[in-house]
Design a protein around this motif. Structure first.
Motif, PDB file in Angstrom:
ATOM      1  N   ARG A 177      13.034 -16.350  -4.415  1.00 55.16           N
ATOM      2  CA  ARG A 177      13.221 -17.072  -5.680  1.00 55.16           C
ATOM      3  C   ARG A 177      13.357 -16.147  -6.891  1.00 55.16           C
ATOM      4  N   VAL A 178      13.408 -14.855  -6.666  1.00 52.91           N
ATOM      5  CA  VAL A 178      13.554 -13.894  -7.763  1.00 52.91           C
ATOM      6  C   VAL A 178      14.998 -13.875  -8.239  1.00 52.91           C
ATOM      7  N   THR A 179      15.211 -14.042  -9.541  1.00 57.14           N
ATOM      8  CA  THR A 179      16.571 -14.107 -10.096  1.00 57.14           C
ATOM      9  C   THR A 179      16.864 -13.016 -11.121  1.00 57.14           C
ATOM     10  N   ARG A 180      15.817 -12.429 -11.715  1.00 56.95           N
ATOM     11  CA  ARG A 180      16.029 -11.476 -12.804  1.00 56.95           C
ATOM     12  C   ARG A 180      16.104 -10.032 -12.331  1.00 56.95           C
ATOM     13  N   MET A 181      15.723  -9.766 -11.111  1.00 58.01           N
ATOM     14  CA  MET A 181      15.686  -8.388 -10.599  1.00 58.01           C
ATOM     15  C   MET A 181      16.491  -8.290  -9.309  1.00 58.01           C
ATOM     16  N   ARG A 182      16.971  -7.081  -9.044  1.00 58.00           N
ATOM     17  CA  ARG A 182      17.617  -6.828  -7.755  1.00 58.00           C
ATOM     18  C   ARG A 182      17.320  -5.394  -7.343  1.00 58.00           C
ATOM     19  N   PRO A 183      17.407  -5.094  -6.046  1.00 63.31           N
ATOM     20  CA  PRO A 183      17.107  -3.733  -5.591  1.00 63.31           C
ATOM     21  C   PRO A 183      17.897  -2.679  -6.361  1.00 63.31           C
ATOM     22  N   GLY A 184      17.211  -1.620  -6.725  1.00 57.24           N
ATOM     23  CA  GLY A 184      17.826  -0.527  -7.478  1.00 57.24           C
ATOM     24  C   GLY A 184      17.552  -0.571  -8.964  1.00 57.24           C
ATOM     25  N   ASP A 185      17.103  -1.728  -9.474  1.00 58.22           N
ATOM     26  CA  ASP A 185      16.799  -1.825 -10.904  1.00 58.22           C
ATOM     27  C   ASP A 185      15.588  -0.969 -11.261  1.00 58.22           C
ATOM     28  N   HIS A 186      15.647  -0.356 -12.424  1.00 54.60           N
ATOM     29  CA  HIS A 186      14.502   0.364 -12.969  1.00 54.60           C
ATOM     30  C   HIS A 186      13.673  -0.630 -13.786  1.00 54.60           C
ATOM     31  N   VAL A 187      12.390  -0.767 -13.438  1.00 56.02           N
ATOM     32  CA  VAL A 187      11.553  -1.789 -14.060  1.00 56.02           C
ATOM     33  C   VAL A 187      10.216  -1.199 -14.494  1.00 56.02           C
ATOM     34  N   TYR A 188       9.532  -1.938 -15.365  1.00 56.09           N
ATOM     35  CA  TYR A 188       8.160  -1.589 -15.723  1.00 56.09           C
ATOM     36  C   TYR A 188       7.385  -2.868 -15.975  1.00 56.09           C
ATOM     37  N   GLY A 189       6.055  -2.778 -15.819  1.00 57.91           N
ATOM     38  CA  GLY A 189       5.222  -3.951 -15.969  1.00 57.91           C
ATOM     39  C   GLY A 189       3.874  -3.727 -15.303  1.00 57.91           C
ATOM     40  N   GLU A 223       7.475 -11.382 -10.534  1.00 58.40           N
ATOM     41  CA  GLU A 223       8.694 -11.187 -11.321  1.00 58.40           C
ATOM     42  C   GLU A 223       8.426 -11.391 -12.809  1.00 58.40           C
ATOM     43  N   ARG A 224       7.588 -12.368 -13.157  1.00 59.58           N
ATOM     44  CA  ARG A 224       7.342 -12.664 -14.564  1.00 59.58           C
ATOM     45  C   ARG A 224       6.594 -11.544 -15.284  1.00 59.58           C
ATOM     46  N   ARG A 225       6.015 -10.613 -14.523  1.00 56.23           N
ATOM     47  CA  ARG A 225       5.274  -9.517 -15.136  1.00 56.23           C
ATOM     48  C   ARG A 225       6.061  -8.208 -15.154  1.00 56.23           C
ATOM     49  N   LEU A 226       7.344  -8.296 -14.890  1.00 55.82           N
ATOM     50  CA  LEU A 226       8.210  -7.112 -14.903  1.00 55.82           C
ATOM     51  C   LEU A 226       9.360  -7.313 -15.881  1.00 55.82           C
ATOM     52  N   ALA A 227       9.822  -6.201 -16.442  1.00 61.46           N
ATOM     53  CA  ALA A 227      11.014  -6.199 -17.288  1.00 61.46           C
ATOM     54  C   ALA A 227      11.834  -4.968 -16.956  1.00 61.46           C
ATOM     55  N   ARG A 228      13.087  -5.011 -17.335  1.00 61.39           N
ATOM     56  CA  ARG A 228      13.935  -3.830 -17.145  1.00 61.39           C
ATOM     57  C   ARG A 228      13.448  -2.706 -18.047  1.00 61.39           C
ATOM     58  N   ALA A 245       7.480   5.105 -19.601  1.00 61.39           N
ATOM     59  CA  ALA A 245       7.526   3.657 -19.396  1.00 61.39           C
ATOM     60  C   ALA A 245       6.217   3.123 -18.839  1.00 61.39           C
ATOM     61  N   ALA A 246       5.579   3.873 -17.943  1.00 59.81           N
ATOM     62  CA  ALA A 246       4.316   3.424 -17.356  1.00 59.81           C
ATOM     63  C   ALA A 246       3.213   3.310 -18.403  1.00 59.81           C
ATOM     64  N   ALA A 247       3.347   4.033 -19.513  1.00 61.69           N
ATOM     65  CA  ALA A 247       2.338   3.996 -20.563  1.00 61.69           C
ATOM     66  C   ALA A 247       2.371   2.704 -21.378  1.00 61.69           C
ATOM     67  N   VAL A 248       3.431   1.920 -21.233  1.00 59.01           N
ATOM     68  CA  VAL A 248       3.667   0.784 -22.125  1.00 59.01           C
ATOM     69  C   VAL A 248       2.997  -0.523 -21.710  1.00 59.01           C
ATOM     70  N   GLY A 305      -1.632 -10.948 -22.725  1.00 55.58           N
ATOM     71  CA  GLY A 305      -1.037 -11.485 -21.512  1.00 55.58           C
ATOM     72  C   GLY A 305      -0.248 -10.428 -20.770  1.00 55.58           C
ATOM     73  N   GLU A 306       0.274 -10.802 -19.641  1.00 59.14           N
ATOM     74  CA  GLU A 306       1.106  -9.891 -18.840  1.00 59.14           C
ATOM     75  C   GLU A 306       2.400 -10.623 -18.498  1.00 59.14           C
ATOM     76  N   HIS A 307       3.284 -10.710 -19.477  1.00 64.13           N
ATOM     77  CA  HIS A 307       4.511 -11.475 -19.299  1.00 64.13           C
ATOM     78  C   HIS A 307       5.699 -10.650 -19.775  1.00 64.13           C
ATOM     79  N   HIS A 308       6.821 -10.855 -19.119  1.00 67.04           N
ATOM     80  CA  HIS A 308       7.988 -10.021 -19.433  1.00 67.04           C
ATOM     81  C   HIS A 308       8.501 -10.244 -20.847  1.00 67.04           C
ATOM     82  N   THR A 309       8.185 -11.379 -21.476  1.00 76.35           N
ATOM     83  CA  THR A 309       8.681 -11.606 -22.830  1.00 76.35           C
ATOM     84  C   THR A 309       8.112 -10.586 -23.813  1.00 76.35           C
ATOM     85  N   ASP A 310       6.836 -10.199 -23.634  1.00 71.61           N
ATOM     86  CA  ASP A 310       6.266  -9.161 -24.485  1.00 71.61           C
ATOM     87  C   ASP A 310       6.946  -7.821 -24.226  1.00 71.61           C
TER      88      ASP A 310
END
Length: 325
Positions: A82-94, A109-114, A124-127, A272-277
Motif C-alpha cells: 500500500r506504499v505510494t510515496r516511495m519506491r526502491p532506490g529513493d533517498h529518504v529520511y525520517g 511510510e508516513r514517517r519518511l520523506a524524500r 540528513a540523519a540529524a534532522v 510528532g513523527e510525520h512526513h509533513t513536518d
C-alpha cells in the motif's frame, strides 16, 4: 544483518555489534538500507530503561526491541503493497520502527520523506527528531517576527535548529550555551549569546517573548523571571533530571497545571513523527535557510562510544552514526 543491540537494560557497556535478522515489512511499511542514524537522548533512555515510565513503551523487564536508534537516512530497499510515496532506490529520511543502528530498518511510510538533495546522509540523519522538535517548539511558543526569543541549550541538537528556525522567522534570538559554542551559536543567527558559566539568563533584566528550554535543568521560577507576562515557555525533553519514575518529564506533565496560576504560558513540547513536518523542513534545508550541525560521527561498530559522548553532556549539534557508505 549487522546491528547494535542489547537484550538487557543498562549502560553502553552492554551494547554489542551482532548479526540479527533483517526486519520484515507490512503493507504500509518501507524497508530502508540505513546509511546514517542519529544519536539522541531518547536512545539513552531506551538503553538504560530510565526513567521507569519509559518502560511502558519499551518493555518492563527487558527491551522488546534490542536494536537501538530512531532517526535515519538511507535508501529505500523495498516497499509494502500500500506504499505510494516511495519506491526502491529513493533517498529518504525520517524515523524507523525496528531500530536504526542497523544495516536495515523498517519504517512507516508516513514517517519518511524524500531526503533534501543538498544534504549528506549524515546531515540528513540529524534532522528527523531534533529539527522536528525545534519546529514544534517554535509553533507551541507562537514565535513571530521581531519577538525576543531565548533558546537554552542553543549549541545542542534541538537548540542549533531552534536558533536557525527562529532567526528565519525574523525573531531576535539570544542563545544560551557554554563558552566553546559561543561562536557557533552566533554564526547560526543569534544576536546575543549568554555564556552560562559567566551569567544567568535573568542577569540583565531582559524579558523574552518566548523561551525554548532544551536543557531542562533550570528552576521554573527562574524561567518565569525571564519571560514577559504574555510570553510562552516551551519545555523540550527531560533534560538531565534523574527522578526514578518520570525523570525530567515531570515538568512537562505539570506544565498545564502550573500555567493556570501564571499569566505566562508554560507548554510541554511533544513533537510528532510525520512526513509533513519533514516536507516543511526539506524546503528550508534545500534553500539554505537552515543547516544541520553535525558535531561528531562514529562508525556503527563504535556506537557505544557515541552514546558515552552523549552521556558526558553538552555535545555540539548532533552525534551521528555512519552505518554504510
Amino acid at each position: 544483518m549487522k546491528a547494535i543491540a542489547s537484550d538487557r537494560y543498562g549502560s553502553a557497556d552492554r551494547l554489542s555489534l551482532r548479526d540479527v535478522p533483517a526486519p520484515s515489512i507490512g503493507d504500509d511499511d518501507v524497508l530502508v538500507e540505513v546509511r546514517a542514524a542519529a544519536v539522541d537522548p531518547g536512545v539513552w533512555i531506551f538503553m538504560t530503561g530510565r526513567p521507569l515510565a519509559a518502560r511502558l513503551a519499551s518493555g518492563l523487564r527487558s527491551p522488546r526491541n534490542p536494536v537501538l536508534g530512531r532517526a535515519l537516512a538511507g535508501v529505500v530497499a523495498a516497499v509494502g503493497a500500500r506504499v505510494t510515496r516511495m519506491r526502491p532506490g529513493d533517498h529518504v529520511y525520517g524515523t524507523g520502527e525496528s531500530g536504526t543502528f542497523a544495516e536495515f530498518a523498517r519504517a512507516r511510510e508516513r514517517r519518511l520523506a524524500r531526503m533534501p538533495a543538498n544534504l549528506t546522509f549524515e546531515q540528513a540523519a540529524a534532522v528527523p527528531i531534533s529539527a522536528v522538535t525545534a519546529l514544534q517548539a517554535l509553533k507551541d511558543a507562537r514565535v513571530r517576527a521581531n519577538q525576543r526569543v531565548l533558546v537554552i541549550g542553543a549549541g545542542g541538537g534541538v537548540g542549533t535548529f531552534a536558533v536557525q528556525l527562529a532567526n528565519h522567522q525574523e525573531a531576535q534570538v539570544t542563545g544560551v550555551c557554554g563558552p566553546s559554542k559561543v561562536q557557533l551559536v552566533r554564526s547560526l543567527g543569534a544576536v546575543d549569546v549568554v555564556d552560562y558559566t559567566q551569567r544567568e539568563i535573568d542577569s540583565t533584566g531582559v524579558r523574552y517573548d518566548a523561551i525554548i528550554d532544551t536543557a531542562g535543568n533550570r528552576p521554573l521560577a527562574l524561567l518565569h523571571r525571564a519571560i514577559t507576562p504574555d510570553g510562552t515557555i516551551a519545555l523540550v525533553g527531560g533534560g538531565h533530571a534523574t527522578g526514578p519514575v518520570l525523570g525530567g518529564f515531570g515538568r512537562q506533565m505539570a506544565a498545564p497545571l502550573i500555567s493556570v496560576f501564571r499569566r505566562a504560558r508554560l507548554v510541554g513540547v511533544t513533537a510528532g513523527e510525520h512526513h509533513t513536518d519533514l516536507d516543511e523542513l526539506t524546503t528550508l534545508l534545500e534553500s539554505g535557510a537552515i543547516t544541520p550541525v553535525v558535531g561528531r560521527t562514529y562508525p556503527l561498530a563504535e556506537t557505544a562510544d557515541a552514546i558515552r559522548h552523549i552521556e558526558e553532556g553538552h555535545p555540539t549539534g548532533k552525534v551521528v552514526i555512519t552505518v554504510r557508505g
